[in-house]
Each structure stands twice: as structure tokens, then as C-alpha cells.
Design an enzyme around this catalytic site. Structure first.
Site, PDB file in Angstrom:
ATOM      1  N   ASP A  82       0.926  -1.192   0.011  1.00  0.00           N
ATOM      2  CA  ASP A  82       0.020   0.115  -0.078  1.00  0.00           C
ATOM      3  C   ASP A  82       0.933   1.174  -0.046  1.00  0.00           C
ATOM      4  OD1 ASP A  82      -1.383   2.402   0.796  1.00  0.00           O
ATOM      5  OD2 ASP A  82      -3.061   0.949   1.316  1.00  0.00           O
ATOM      6  N   HIS A  83       1.216   1.684  -1.240  1.00  0.00           N
ATOM      7  CA  HIS A  83       2.133   2.764  -1.179  1.00  0.00           C
ATOM      8  C   HIS A  83       2.100   3.880  -0.292  1.00  0.00           C
ATOM      9  CE1 HIS A  83      -0.318   5.147  -4.046  1.00  0.00           C
ATOM     10  NE2 HIS A  83       0.467   6.228  -3.830  1.00  0.00           N
ATOM     11  N   HIS A 102      -5.629   2.943   1.013  1.00  0.00           N
ATOM     12  CA  HIS A 102      -5.101   3.855   1.643  1.00  0.00           C
ATOM     13  C   HIS A 102      -5.684   4.669   2.971  1.00  0.00           C
ATOM     14  CE1 HIS A 102      -3.024   3.301  -1.759  1.00  0.00           C
ATOM     15  NE2 HIS A 102      -3.544   3.846  -2.889  1.00  0.00           N
TER      16      HIS A 102
HETATM   17  C1  BG6 Z   1      -3.283   4.687  -6.460  1.00  0.00           C
HETATM   18  C2  BG6 Z   1      -4.836   4.728  -7.246  1.00  0.00           C
HETATM   19  O1  BG6 Z   1      -3.473   3.643  -5.404  1.00  0.00           O
HETATM   20  O2  BG6 Z   1      -2.985   5.840  -5.799  1.00  0.00           O
HETATM   21  C3  BG6 Z   1      -4.765   5.867  -8.141  1.00  0.00           C
HETATM   22  O3  BG6 Z   1      -4.882   3.531  -7.739  1.00  0.00           O
HETATM   23  C4  BG6 Z   1      -4.397   7.177  -7.158  1.00  0.00           C
HETATM   24  O4  BG6 Z   1      -6.083   6.012  -8.591  1.00  0.00           O
HETATM   25  C5  BG6 Z   1      -3.084   6.965  -6.554  1.00  0.00           C
HETATM   26  O5  BG6 Z   1      -4.276   8.051  -8.195  1.00  0.00           O
HETATM   27  C6  BG6 Z   1      -2.743   8.151  -5.705  1.00  0.00           C
HETATM   28  O6  BG6 Z   1      -1.510   8.084  -5.074  1.00  0.00           O
HETATM   29  P1  BG6 Z   1      -0.569   9.584  -4.777  1.00  0.00           P
HETATM   30  O7  BG6 Z   1       0.530   8.895  -4.156  1.00  0.00           O
HETATM   31  O8  BG6 Z   1      -0.557  10.013  -5.928  1.00  0.00           O
HETATM   32  O9  BG6 Z   1      -1.335  10.246  -3.834  1.00  0.00           O
END
Ligand code: BG6
Length: 486
Positions: free
Chosen positions: A171-172, A234
Site C-alpha cells: 500500500d504505497h 490507503h
Molecule cells: C493509487 C490509485 O493507489 O493511488 C490511484 O490507484 C491514485 O487512482 C493514486 O491516483 C494516488 O496516489 P498518490 O501517491 O499520487 O496520492
């Protein structure tokens, strides 16, 4: 020595995130000396053709501090190879095996940047060809399933080949600098803990707004929607870190044990509650940052009359002693007015104002943790404005990490890839957390499918449907951008 094999190596995620992250680690000397990178995908490409794509991905998507020199790029490309893989073709896996120096060692990392339907077939084949045994590590990209049952089915099938501690579910958001800082803020400082509960906190808001639309992912997004794409993972991960009890140490399972308790304590909505405590919307044409943009239903790959939500706001509740009665507002949306990710802790009002008059209803103290676009922690206090009389205003005690720190910013994907290579599971999601998050989201998905009228429309470039403001107004709160200070 590390061998990194990227399934889905020609896909969008590989191009935008994984390859630039690997390269950044290389340029910043974070990879071990004997590193090898293999892209793997269905397309038949030579090593040279794959290197051309890797170069394009690095050039187009690397952060400024990770572009490196021409020599560094050439050195990285010399470690880069390609192996054509179709999950149904045994010979492709045999061929991959001949290329990898030491399959099934703990220095071999398989990264599955593919759809969840391919996780099990790929791992099955890898195992059959003795590429994964008890040593290898497998990184899985989200979405992990499309509901609670499918996620459980995938987990169960994978466990026939892998132990839980070989599975790295990404989960980045957990790799973002400020998420770790949140742990430091909560558990390395004394003063917040006595206030961190229902006695002193009025509500918590976790908001991730994006200005982008669905980009080239219309078809995927329409099957997914904001609830599955952002909330199930997230937002709930952030919520669990804000709300969890102090873990006994900072080890992966101690932290994950506490997070899962929160996910299990989330109050599961009845169908009646869902219509009162959730808001969903879909953007129509509008303007974002002065640029005219099309509506969701006109995006390529999106069916006309789609009922997929691109915006969600939910009033979540946690049934435990610390948090009972405190609303946790979750919000996310595409094509919103600004790009930001923020956690706001709104403290309760002072019991009585000695200043009277205009100051009676002033905004209470709040702690704002900003993950992006800039990283900061701000504690808003009331202070007297200099000069005659008593005029109070909001003053922020500000930990502004963007200006105050000279350390290199490590992007989320780079941090997580390095953790996976080192075997550190702390910032990866455990199977029980995943299951608990899906269990909470499932009834909402089901109720929404039955009630397509509940989908509101909002103009691109706005802060979402008005109902999202009303959700908070009912409990005397408002989203950060709405507050007019007095
Ligand atoms: C991803 C989603 O997990 O997270 C995308 O699939 C989204 O739809 C992205 O744009 C948002 O990540 P960040 O790090 O740009 O806020």
C-alpha cells in the site's frame, strides 16, 4: 546479490512508479553491488527493446534528484534484462529460470504488478518450476481482490505456496515519509498521548484529494471505483495508524497487531446507516486549475451512464474505549479543486471563553499532518494578535519538513522496494488487515450497487457534492478548506 523480477514489466505501474523507484535507489547507491533487474510480461521483447522502454520511463517519470548521469543510466541498463512470460505457458517459466542466477533465494524478489486474477496462476507456476520455495519474496500490488471473499480466496490459494512472511502486500501510502512521521509523532512524544482520545478530540478527518481524472485507466477504474481504489486501502491504513494503541515495539507484527484491532473495531454500517453516513459522487465536466476538463462519463473506456463513484466521503466510527463517539471522516475524490493528502485532528472547544463576544465560537485547536503536496505538521493554537485590545487568531506551530530538512526525499515506492529487498515487513499489509478492511467496505459496496440513485454529481474542480459538507455540518464540523476563521 539481489535479483528483482517485475511481472507486468511493460505496464503502466511499472513505467510510472516501479522502474523510476528502482533507478532512484540505484542512483543513490542503495542497491547492492550484484543487483539484476528482469522485466517480465506477455509481449515478446528483446533485452535491448526493453531497455529502450526503461530509458523512456526513467526519463519521463524520475524525480529531479534521481535523474542521474548518462553513465549511471548506462550502468543501470547493463543490469536490466527481459523475459517474455505468459502465465499459461510453462516453457516461459523454464526460460526465466535459466536466466536467474539463484532462484528461490531470499535475495530473489518477484514483484507482481499485474491484475489480482494473475497472482495465483503466476505464483503457482513459479512454485511448480521451483522459482519460489521457502526463501523467495513476493510483492503484490493492490487491488488485492475486488471484495472480501475474492481477497480471502487469493490469500488462501497463495498460502499453499508461500508463508505469510514471504508476502509483501504493497500500500504505497505506507511508504510515504509522513506516515512514518506519524508514528514518531504519536509514540516518541509525550504531550499528545493524554489528548489522543474521545475526551479531547471532536473529530478526525482524513482527506486525499486529486486533481487528475482517471487518466488512461478508464476501463479499470470503472470496474473499481473510489471506494475500492482508495478507501479500502490507503484511507483505512491511515485511519488505523492514527487510531491504534501504542504497539509494544516498532516491529512489523507489533504494529500490524495494533492496526488490525482498529480495522476490526470499525463499526459496520446497517443498510439504513449507509445512506446517512456515506456520500458518493461522480465528476461532470468542469475546470481544474483553469483548464477545462471533460466529465467522467466522457472519459475513454468509461461506459456512458456509468454508476461508478469517483468521490467518496464517509463518517466512520471506531467501537472501542478510546474512540467511541468520535467521527472519523474519510474523503477522497478525483478531479477535485486541489491535490492534497491531509490528516486533521480537531480538538474539542474550550469549555468557556473568557474573551466573550466575537471570540465565543472560534475554531478549536487542531493538528494538521500534511502528506502532500508538501510535508508538514502544524499545530494550530489561538494567540493574541500584536497591538491594542485582544484580537485572537490562529497561529501554527509548524514543522515544515520541505524547508527545514536537507535530507533526500525518498519516494514511497523506493522505500517500499528497499524494505522488501531487506525483508522488512513493517510497511506492508498483513492478510488479516486486508480481510478486516474488506469486511468493512463490503456492505457499503453492496448497498451502493442496489441504490444507484444515491450517486451525486459534482463539478470537476470543486470539493465534491454538497452532501459531503452536510455530513460534517450535522455534527458541527466542516472540511478544512471550508472553515472561515473568525
Ligand atoms: C493509487 C490509485 O493507489 O493511488 C490511484 O490507484 C491514485 O487512482 C493514486 O491516483 C494516488 O496516489 P498518490 O501517491 O499520487 O496520492
Amino acid at each position: 546479490m539481489t535479483t528483482f523480477i517485475l511481472f507486468g514489466g511493460t505496464g503502466d505501474l511499472a513505467k510510472r512508479k516501479v522502474i523510476p523507484a528502482l533507478y532512484s535507489a540505484f542512483v543513490n547507491d542503495r542497491l547492492d553491488a550484484n543487483f539484476h533487474f528482469y522485466g517480465a510480461a506477455r509481449e515478446a521483447l528483446t533485452d535491448e527493446e526493453f531497455r529502450v522502454r526503461v530509458t523512456a520511463s526513467i526519463t519521463n517519470y524520475s524525480k529531479k534528484d534521481a535523474i542521474g548521469t548518462h553513465e549511471q543510466l548506462q550502468a543501470f541498463l547493463a543490469l536490466t534484462f527481459y523475459s517474455k512470460i505468459d502465465a499459461r505457458i510453462a516453457a516461459d517459466f523454464e526460460q526465466l529460470k535459466t536466466k536467474i542466477a539463484s532462484p528461490d533465494s531470499h535475495s530473489t524478489l518477484f514483484y507482481l504488478a499485474t491484475g489480482p486474477d494473475l497472482f495465483v496462476p503466476i505464483v503457482e507456476r513459479l512454485s511448480h518450476h521451483k522459482l519460489v520455495g521457502s526463501q523467495a519474496r513476493v510483492v503484490l500490488e493492490k487491488p488485492l481482490g475486488h471484495d472480501a471473499q475474492s481477497a480471502r480466496d487469493i490469500n488462501q490459494a497463495l498460502r499453499a505456496y508461500l508463508n505469510e512472511n514471504q508476502i509483501y502486500r504493497i500500500d504505497h501510502y505506507l511508504g510515504k515519509e509522513m506516515v512514518q512521521n506519524l508514528l514518531a509523532l504519536r509514540f516518541a512524544n509525550l504531550f499528545l498521548e493524554p489528548l489522543w482520545n474521545r475526551t479531547w478530540i471532536h473529530d478526525v478527518q482524513i482527506s486525499i484529494s486529486e486533481q487528475v481524472g482517471v487518466e488512461a485507466r478508464g476501463e479499470f477504474y470503472d470496474r473499481t471505483g473510489a471506494l475500492r481504489d482508495m478507501v479500502q486501502n490507503h484511507l483505512l491504513q491511515l485511519l488505523s495508524i492514527v487510531a491504534m494503541e501504542p504497539p509494544i515495539n516498532a516491529g512489523p507484527d507489533s504494529i500490524r497487531d495494533e492496526k488490525v484491532k482498529i480495522l476490526r473495531a470499525l463499526h459496520k454500517f446497517s443498510p439504513e446507516e449507509i445512506s446517512k453516513k456515506t456520500v458518493r459522487g461522480q465528476y461532470r465536466a468542469g475546470a481544474v486549475d483553469g483548464q477545462v476538463v471533460i466529465g467522467y462519463q466522457d472519459e475513454p473506456g468509461v461506459p456512458i451512464h456509468s454508476h461508478t463513484e469517483t468521490f467518496v466521503a464517509i463518517q466512520a466510527e471506531i467501537n472501542n474505549w478510546r474512540w467511541a463517539g468520535v467521527p472519523f471522516y474519510l474523503r477522497t475524490g478525483k478531479r477535485m479543486a486541489a491535490r492534497s493528502a491531509e490528516i486533521t485532528i480537531n480538538f474539542k472547544h474550550i469549555p468557556y471563553s473568557i474573551f466573550g463576544g466575537a471570540h465565543r465560537n472560534f475554531r478549536s485547536n487542531r493538528l494538521v499532518i500534511t502528506l502532500q503536496p508538501e510535508e508538514s505538521v502544524e499545530l494550530f493554537l489561538k494567540a493574541k494578535e500584536p497591538g491594542e485590545g485582544i484580537h485572537l487568531s490562529d497561529v501554527a506551530l509548524n514543522l515544515d519538513f520541505a524547508t527545514n530538512s536537507t535530507s533526500r526525499r525518498v519516494q514511497a515506492y523506493e522505500r517500499l522496494l528497499l524494505d522488501a529487498m531487506r525483508g522488512d515487513l513493517t510497511l506492508f499489509v498483513r492478510d488479516d488487515e486486508l480481510g478486516a478492511a474488506w469486511d468493512w467496505v463490503d456492505p457499503i459496496m453492496t448497498a451502493w450497487q442496489l441504490d444507484t440513485d444515491g450517486l451525486k454529481s459534482y463539478m470537476a474542480g470543486s470539493w465534491g457534492p454538497a452532501a459531503s459538507s452536510y455530513l460534517l455540518a450535522q455534527h458541527g464540523s466542516s472540511w478544512g478548506e471550508e472553515f472561515i476563521d473568525n
